[in-house]
Design a protein around this motif. Sequence first.
Motif, PDB file in Angstrom:
ATOM      1  N   PHE A 106     112.599  33.492  72.893  1.00  0.00           N
ATOM      2  CA  PHE A 106     111.804  33.035  71.756  1.00  0.00           C
ATOM      3  C   PHE A 106     112.558  33.129  70.435  1.00  0.00           C
ATOM      4  O   PHE A 106     112.125  32.579  69.428  1.00  0.00           O
ATOM      5  CB  PHE A 106     110.500  33.832  71.663  1.00  0.00           C
ATOM      6  CG  PHE A 106     109.339  33.006  71.183  1.00  0.00           C
ATOM      7  CD1 PHE A 106     108.605  32.255  72.091  1.00  0.00           C
ATOM      8  CD2 PHE A 106     108.989  32.960  69.843  1.00  0.00           C
ATOM      9  CE1 PHE A 106     107.539  31.475  71.667  1.00  0.00           C
ATOM     10  CE2 PHE A 106     107.934  32.179  69.412  1.00  0.00           C
ATOM     11  CZ  PHE A 106     107.212  31.434  70.316  1.00  0.00           C
TER      12      PHE A 106
ATOM     13  N   PHE B  65     110.542  24.329  73.188  1.00  0.00           N
ATOM     14  CA  PHE B  65     111.114  24.267  71.840  1.00  0.00           C
ATOM     15  C   PHE B  65     111.773  22.916  71.586  1.00  0.00           C
ATOM     16  O   PHE B  65     111.736  22.402  70.461  1.00  0.00           O
ATOM     17  CB  PHE B  65     112.128  25.396  71.660  1.00  0.00           C
ATOM     18  CG  PHE B  65     111.496  26.767  71.566  1.00  0.00           C
ATOM     19  CD1 PHE B  65     110.137  26.903  71.311  1.00  0.00           C
ATOM     20  CD2 PHE B  65     112.257  27.915  71.736  1.00  0.00           C
ATOM     21  CE1 PHE B  65     109.553  28.162  71.220  1.00  0.00           C
ATOM     22  CE2 PHE B  65     111.683  29.172  71.639  1.00  0.00           C
ATOM     23  CZ  PHE B  65     110.326  29.289  71.389  1.00  0.00           C
TER      24      PHE B  65
ATOM     25  N   SER C 205     113.315  29.832  68.532  1.00  0.00           N
ATOM     26  CA  SER C 205     112.202  28.928  68.214  1.00  0.00           C
ATOM     27  C   SER C 205     112.517  28.101  66.975  1.00  0.00           C
ATOM     28  O   SER C 205     113.176  28.576  66.039  1.00  0.00           O
ATOM     29  CB  SER C 205     110.913  29.721  67.988  1.00  0.00           C
ATOM     30  OG  SER C 205     111.029  30.571  66.865  1.00  0.00           O
TER      31      SER C 205
ATOM     32  N   TYR D  83     106.484  36.155  73.338  1.00  0.00           N
ATOM     33  CA  TYR D  83     106.778  35.897  71.925  1.00  0.00           C
ATOM     34  C   TYR D  83     107.817  36.872  71.371  1.00  0.00           C
ATOM     35  O   TYR D  83     108.366  36.641  70.283  1.00  0.00           O
ATOM     36  CB  TYR D  83     105.489  35.955  71.102  1.00  0.00           C
ATOM     37  CG  TYR D  83     104.494  34.903  71.505  1.00  0.00           C
ATOM     38  CD1 TYR D  83     104.675  33.571  71.156  1.00  0.00           C
ATOM     39  CD2 TYR D  83     103.363  35.229  72.267  1.00  0.00           C
ATOM     40  CE1 TYR D  83     103.768  32.596  71.532  1.00  0.00           C
ATOM     41  CE2 TYR D  83     102.448  34.259  72.652  1.00  0.00           C
ATOM     42  CZ  TYR D  83     102.664  32.942  72.289  1.00  0.00           C
ATOM     43  OH  TYR D  83     101.772  31.967  72.679  1.00  0.00           O
TER      44      TYR D  83
ATOM     45  N   VAL E  26     107.875  26.462  63.850  1.00  0.00           N
ATOM     46  CA  VAL E  26     106.957  27.149  64.757  1.00  0.00           C
ATOM     47  C   VAL E  26     106.628  28.536  64.211  1.00  0.00           C
ATOM     48  O   VAL E  26     107.529  29.312  63.866  1.00  0.00           O
ATOM     49  CB  VAL E  26     107.562  27.264  66.168  1.00  0.00           C
ATOM     50  CG1 VAL E  26     106.687  28.125  67.068  1.00  0.00           C
ATOM     51  CG2 VAL E  26     107.736  25.871  66.778  1.00  0.00           C
TER      52      VAL E  26
END
Length: 376
Positions: free
Chosen positions: A101, A70, A104, A96, A108
């Motif tokens: 995550f 990231f 993020s 994910y 993204v």
Amino acid sequence: MRFVASADWQLGMTAHYLDDDARPRFQRARLDAVRRLGELATERDAEFVVVCGDVFESNQLDRAIVAQTFEVLRGFSVPVVLLPGNHDALDAASIYDSPAFATSPRQVHVLRDSHVFEVVPGAQLVGAPWFSKSPQTDLVAQACAPLGPTPPGIVRVLVGHGAVSTLNPDREAPDTIDVAGLRAALDAGRADVVVLGDRHSTIEVDERVWYCGTPEVTARREVDPGNALVIDVDPDTRALSVEKVHIGRWAFLTVEETLASRADVDELAARLDRIASKDTTAVWLALSGTLDTAAKAHLDDLVDRAGDLFAKLDYWRREMHLAVLPDENDFADLELSGFAREALDELVSTATSPGPQAGHAQDALGLLYRFAGGEA
């Protein structure tokens, strides 16, 4: 409409085949390749970047790897769209959906289904994400089936992952991507171009169907890795152009040589010396021919010394067809006696006899020659 297509980053891969000191450099290089993708998108005025599966090596990664990813992606000036593949499928343990995550970057996006996704005005993506490691259908065909013709003035990109029917050795596998069906869908105007992941080499399956390849080499069998695709689609004429851009810094090489003398070994040494960027190059030696013990000891010494310079330098055991036949002069100057002489005679006998132990005996003779003070 211009965009950059990539695939198979496999961030977090262990690269167990590399030497211990080279492995961290290789892992860092994969993140550096991602950074260069962002720079490429900026340099070429691309509208977005799409990654066609296997962004991560697996769904069980240290959160530091996700955080480092990231940090790199925050530097992208355009949206980055990720497709889950077989390594990082959208299953119950999906990376994910992990807490890591949740942080993020805003640019993204993850293609979690096959709904039309407008990544930027004028550009639609339709993804075929993996939900398990063993899908029982052609996911790309399934994603494409409900699509109507692409609206005027819009560019539509179909994003998939997996083996295509024209390249997959197991064409009966249920998840094989049907190339004939893709061509029919493209001809019907349901998409303008198909970009795929899974093959780590850049491959033109069809002028409108491409494997992007991995941005940094992962295995010696890869034919053309280390690339990204810069793709232009005219939304009015549907004209398509695809440019392959090399961004990788590492190289995995197989060096094949036939050796018959010490002079041939010296030629091999000169060939290895000419290889640039040794610290980012892994070399597997596939050698054939016949050497005496002294020449083989010279070869082993070369491999030991040169191995300090390369990320990896070793024999490719499966492709080694190098016979070592002791010469009567090999040990004449060593003045061995007693137990050492008896061991030598037994090794020579075994090394020159047919049987599974001959290779081991030949290796042992080389060690004995070097340890006993033979010139290498």
